[in-house]
Write a protein that holds these residues in place. Sequence first.
Motif, mmCIF file in Angstrom:
data_model
loop_
_atom_site.group_PDB
_atom_site.id
_atom_site.type_symbol
_atom_site.label_atom_id
_atom_site.label_comp_id
_atom_site.label_asym_id
_atom_site.label_seq_id
_atom_site.Cartn_x
_atom_site.Cartn_y
_atom_site.Cartn_z
ATOM 1 N N UNK A 49 10.679 4.110 3.716
ATOM 2 C CA UNK A 49 10.409 5.415 3.585
ATOM 3 C C UNK A 49 10.968 6.239 2.132
ATOM 4 N N UNK A 50 9.860 7.108 1.595
ATOM 5 C CA UNK A 50 10.250 7.737 0.611
ATOM 6 C C UNK A 50 9.832 9.172 0.600
ATOM 7 N N UNK A 51 10.981 9.935 -0.126
ATOM 8 C CA UNK A 51 10.508 11.326 0.080
ATOM 9 C C UNK A 51 10.440 11.755 -1.682
ATOM 10 N N UNK A 52 10.298 10.886 -2.464
ATOM 11 C CA UNK A 52 10.420 11.086 -4.013
ATOM 12 C C UNK A 52 8.854 11.557 -4.438
ATOM 13 N N UNK B 145 0.884 -1.122 0.008
ATOM 14 C CA UNK B 145 -0.097 0.011 0.043
ATOM 15 C C UNK B 145 0.850 1.186 -0.021
ATOM 16 N N UNK B 146 0.524 2.171 -0.932
ATOM 17 C CA UNK B 146 1.347 3.425 -1.023
ATOM 18 C C UNK B 146 0.328 4.298 0.092
ATOM 19 N N UNK B 147 1.320 5.055 1.012
ATOM 20 C CA UNK B 147 0.512 5.781 2.305
ATOM 21 C C UNK B 147 1.307 6.912 2.360
ATOM 22 N N UNK B 148 0.513 8.008 2.747
ATOM 23 C CA UNK B 148 1.154 9.129 3.236
ATOM 24 C C UNK B 148 0.771 9.294 4.687
ATOM 25 N N UNK C 269 2.294 12.243 -3.492
ATOM 26 C CA UNK C 269 1.219 10.650 -3.341
ATOM 27 C C UNK C 269 1.378 9.937 -2.183
ATOM 28 N N UNK C 270 2.679 9.849 -1.881
ATOM 29 C CA UNK C 270 2.832 9.022 -0.630
ATOM 30 C C UNK C 270 4.311 8.969 -0.228
ATOM 31 N N UNK C 271 4.433 8.623 1.225
ATOM 32 C CA UNK C 271 6.124 8.702 1.687
ATOM 33 C C UNK C 271 6.186 7.357 2.312
ATOM 34 N N UNK C 272 5.444 6.418 2.326
ATOM 35 C CA UNK C 272 5.845 5.126 2.688
ATOM 36 C C UNK C 272 5.008 3.842 1.627
#
Length: 209
Positions: free
Chosen positions: A153-156, A131-134, A160-163
């Motif tokens: 964890x992503x900040x890209x 699941x893409x989640x913010x 849309x999402x950061x996890x």
Amino acid sequence: MKIPLRYQMSEYDCGPTTMLNAMSYLFEREEIPPEIIRNVMLYSLDCYTQEGAGRAGTSRMAMMFLANWLDGFGRATELPLSTQYLAGEAVYIGQQSPVNDALHRGGVAVVRLIYEVEHYVLLTGDQEGYIEMFDPWYLPEDSDEFSGQDITITLAHPGQYNRRVPYASFNQLSHETDYSLGPIAEREAVLLFNERTKLTAQDTIEYFI
């Protein structure tokens, strides 16, 4: 114009921040009326402690009220917004879940889950068992917060999402598991759609085969 999703300003405002993020994800900035911002803030942060209002976050009752109010606002105005409040057994992650169905049809889900304490996050996508989640709780990309877990964890993707979180994490019953939905009786989610961009069941039929 779409804008980046935002992070909570305090220890307590994950609920209103996530609900406003849902609006930012679904609609252009120019489309979002000020009444929605005002009422999300007005009706959330309703839980009291001995230290004062809001310090126990946002209650399930407030989130249910907001879901119903937003759905009524969508029906009464030109904003093509619809919502559905889910609780209990209806809240899980899997192929037949109404939450996954909403994500495949272009909607989002505001869910209450466990991240040390009860916490609201925004689910925006479903890709290959993840699941893409913010999560409105900010963490740097190099954080070791989830070391040893299959959580990224992503900040890209700030809009849309950061996890990225595996299905299995959500479906845990334990209060000890990061991003667990927890005991079934305590589960809660709000599905939100932009009716202009919402896909029909026919558009996503391959997902269910």
